[in-house]
Design a protein around this motif. Structure first.
Motif, mmCIF file in Angstrom:
data_model
loop_
_atom_site.group_PDB
_atom_site.id
_atom_site.type_symbol
_atom_site.label_atom_id
_atom_site.label_comp_id
_atom_site.label_asym_id
_atom_site.label_seq_id
_atom_site.Cartn_x
_atom_site.Cartn_y
_atom_site.Cartn_z
ATOM 1 N N ILE A 170 0.860 -1.171 0.000
ATOM 2 C CA ILE A 170 0.000 0.000 0.000
ATOM 3 C C ILE A 170 0.904 1.231 0.000
ATOM 4 O O ILE A 170 1.728 1.412 0.904
ATOM 5 C CB ILE A 170 -0.906 0.045 1.254
ATOM 6 N N ASP A 172 0.685 5.424 -0.576
ATOM 7 C CA ASP A 172 -0.120 6.609 -0.829
ATOM 8 C C ASP A 172 -1.592 6.225 -0.946
ATOM 9 O O ASP A 172 -2.322 6.753 -1.795
ATOM 10 C CB ASP A 172 0.402 7.266 -2.136
ATOM 11 N N ARG A 174 -2.905 3.643 -2.144
ATOM 12 C CA ARG A 174 -3.262 2.775 -3.270
ATOM 13 C C ARG A 174 -2.496 1.469 -3.185
ATOM 14 O O ARG A 174 -1.340 1.457 -2.745
ATOM 15 C CB ARG A 174 -2.901 3.460 -4.596
ATOM 16 N N THR A 175 -3.111 0.427 -3.638
ATOM 17 C CA THR A 175 -2.401 -0.854 -3.700
ATOM 18 C C THR A 175 -1.550 -0.874 -4.966
ATOM 19 O O THR A 175 -2.061 -0.684 -6.073
ATOM 20 C CB THR A 175 -3.400 -2.030 -3.749
ATOM 21 N N VAL A 176 -0.248 -1.033 -4.775
ATOM 22 C CA VAL A 176 0.625 -1.197 -5.939
ATOM 23 C C VAL A 176 1.007 -2.669 -6.023
ATOM 24 O O VAL A 176 1.096 -3.360 -5.016
ATOM 25 C CB VAL A 176 1.882 -0.303 -5.872
ATOM 26 N N ALA A 245 -0.178 3.072 -11.180
ATOM 27 C CA ALA A 245 -1.028 2.946 -9.984
ATOM 28 C C ALA A 245 -1.527 4.308 -9.517
ATOM 29 O O ALA A 245 -2.489 4.399 -8.755
ATOM 30 C CB ALA A 245 -0.276 2.241 -8.851
ATOM 31 N N ASN A 247 -0.063 6.558 -7.608
ATOM 32 C CA ASN A 247 0.411 7.078 -6.314
ATOM 33 C C ASN A 247 1.355 8.252 -6.542
ATOM 34 O O ASN A 247 1.928 8.397 -7.642
ATOM 35 C CB ASN A 247 1.131 5.980 -5.534
#
Lengths: 409, 409
Positions: A170, A172, A174-176, A245, A247
């Protein structure tokens, strides 16, 4: 190429999701007389950053030299991987082949040749045929995109199974996602990198931080494995970050999510490194060598390497022989600080020797049982300090001799 | 123990004359469940000087520590060699065994325990049984003297043939004779000495000069061989000079005859070192690796060792495969100064690669023919300077795996 998978092959392979900004394609360049895909063409959307670690060999392939130069720019649009011919030690013709590949890929994509990364693996000393490379590249460019398993298969040489891994973090909010493929499986004693490994993420990561995170991941993964102590001319690990993603780009270790990303990258690299060992040529045992109590981590690493590289230790494990005297020998030859009378050695959970001799009433039965398994643990405590290190290797068997006494012919 | 002699065994063995002042005796101590002589007791007349080189292992056997201390005194009256048990890594019990052996031999001879040199070879980690050693020593002391071949046989472990050599020199108008015996044949990557080697001469030589001459001989003999890159805990080479030839004692490199003696010693040690390689575990090829054009002799030696230790080079030779790319790999991984585009490589008399690529119109036929033989020459010229070195090794075969996957069991 061996057709029977290594007995150490994983029971199941992970399901890798697509990475936004990454398209995979494969083609038959036919670098050898085989009917399989042996050229991989990965296209990366504009804005992709790249980092890499490359072989320390003094006789690197022209691909390694090309990547080393291109890495200084930090950006990537494509990766081309050739299997069956390493193109190493081929002089100007080898360099010309790499330049031609980069130029052709760049023309297809409308990018600079320096945005194209190239890696090749296979026999040393035969110039990569430019016509086959260009035809393969053209075919790949017009082919439909494929999945990770097809790409992982197309980069194999003596490998007996495909090697893939996936991790997430995770960042920022968001899931990367990170996905990686790697190939072995001989000439494996990477000092900075393994034969060929490629990691892709949709995270947004600035090149400098991506490089720092890859260096750190490499130190505890690819740099901690050995199959046969022979370091390749072509070792290459590249990490590509497409940024899709969404981020906020990671640029510093203190950025929110940087730790999580670095941990995920380290986890991914360790998974891939272990897979290389599990497909070590002729391997039947996966061996973890854990050193504690050394005077420093560096010293511990050298002792671990001395044990993991020792043909006598590795043949004893192949023979399921609890010959811990060979571990003593390997500690002794490492040249690092060691005091015989403080040494302790364990196989699995069983202490076999301490204070310079076998333990009182040593019972070999649990050790023999441990050695019959496929996952072998050797622990050595030096009793001198806090230095520790772990290396992973495999046993040395008749299979290794068979594969390598007639690989090229 | 293997019963079939190595295919590289010499066709004939030299006939070693007695050395005045040296008596050889052997006995059955039965350190293993075998019915053969495994204890050698060499008595030396008063006035015998001694020099030695010992393993650099950080986990040396108590025998090595004993010899290291005794060597500082420079005099010897006896040598005891035990085969089948190295007594290494056995703590106080191992030290007690060495002290008991020295005391028993000294009592027989009426000398100081420190005049008795002890060496043991075999499995690591099992204390040498003192009762067997003492009984064997007593039996040997009352036995009739034997010849060199019996002594050379009694020190063997996995060796498949006895290893002896002889040399002579004219010193001070007298012919002095040097006779030597040695044993291998696994765990051979001596950094300062080989497993066990013993040299005897009737020449009168002062200890300091004997040590200097042995150091020099060792540097171009035992230190230039490798079977499996594994350095033993027990490596020991001792040179004994009885002085019975009656020459004016050699004490300095400028003494008349000193050069001749040193040359004879060097010749003898090289003969013995070659015999160890010829009996390398599983060996079918004797390989000479010759490096020229390196930046220094030391650098050349490291590159030679990298090639001679490489499992991929050694398996290629086992498979009679002209895979010179693996030589490039081994040069590259050595970490020494090398420029790919100046490298030249030959197999036998045939240049296969130069200036960073295969020679124009490379014809593999003469190389293939060379590789079918038992004596393989690999030459590498770095094209950088005057540094040169030669190392000797053997191939890596299924035989090595078979011997070492079940040696102890």
């Amino acid at each position: 190429m061996p057709t029977t998978p290594s007995p150490l092959a994983p029971q199941q392979f992970p399901d890798l999701p697509p990475i936004a900004g990454v398209d995979l394609r494969v083609a038959r360049a036919r670098y050898k007389t085989w009917d399989r895909c042996d050229l991989t063409f990965v296209t990366l959307e504009p804005g992709t950053n790249v980092a890499g670690v490359l072989t320390q060999s003094k006789c690197p392939s022209p691909e390694v030299e090309w990547c080393r130069a291109a890495l200084t720019l930090g950006e990537a649009r494509a990766l081309v991987v050739n299997a069956g011919n390493s193109n190493a030690f081929t002089g100007n013709r080898g360099r010309a082949a790499v330049e031609a590949i980069a130029a052709r890929a760049a023309a297809h994509l409308g990018c600079k040749p320096s945005d194209v990364f190239v890696a090749s693996t296979g026999v040393i000393g035969v110039p990569l045929p430019i016509d086959k490379a260009e035809a393969g590249l053209d075919a790949a460019f017009t082919a439909a995109p494929c999945g990770w398993n097809d790409a992982a298969a197309a980069i194999m040489t003596t490998d007996t199974f495909i090697k893939t891994a996936v991790a997430t973090a995770i960042v920022d909010g968001r899931t990367v996602t990170l996905a990686g493929i790697v190939k072995g499986s001989g000439m494996i004693a990477p000092d900075m990198a393994t034969m060929l490994g490629f990691v892709f993420t949709d995270a947004a990561v600035e090149p400098d931080f991506l490089q720092a995170a890859l260096n750190a991941a490499n130190r505890t993964s690819f740099s901690c494995i050995t199959v046969d102590s022979d370091t390749s001319t072509s070792d290459t690990v590249l990490a590509f970050a497409t940024g899709k993603a969404g981020n906020a780009p990671l640029s510093h270790v203190d950025d929110p999510g940087a730790d999580a990303f670095a941990a995920a990258l380290g986890d991914l690299c360790r998974q891939l490194a272990h897979l290389v060992v599990r497909d070590g040529e002729g391997a039947t045992k996966f061996v973890t060598v854990e050193i504690t109590g050394a005077t420093s981590d560096k010293s511990a690493h050298r002792i671990a390497r001395s044990i993991a590289d020792s043909p006598l230790v590795k043949t004893a494990i192949a023979g399921e022989d609890a010959n811990w005297g060979r571990v003593v020998m390997a500690v002794g030859k490492a040249g690092e600080p060691a005091e015989r009378d403080k040494l302790a050695i364990r196989f699995g959970d069983t202490l076999v020797a301490e204070n310079g001799l076998a333990v009182e009433g040593y019972d070999e039965a649990p050790v023999a049982a441990h050695l019959k398994g496929k996952e072998i643990d050797i622990g050595v405590d030096l009793g001198l300090g806090d230095g520790r290190a772990t290396m992973w290797t495999c046993d040395l068997t008749h299979g290794y001799i068979s594969i390598n006494a007639d690989y090229r012919s």
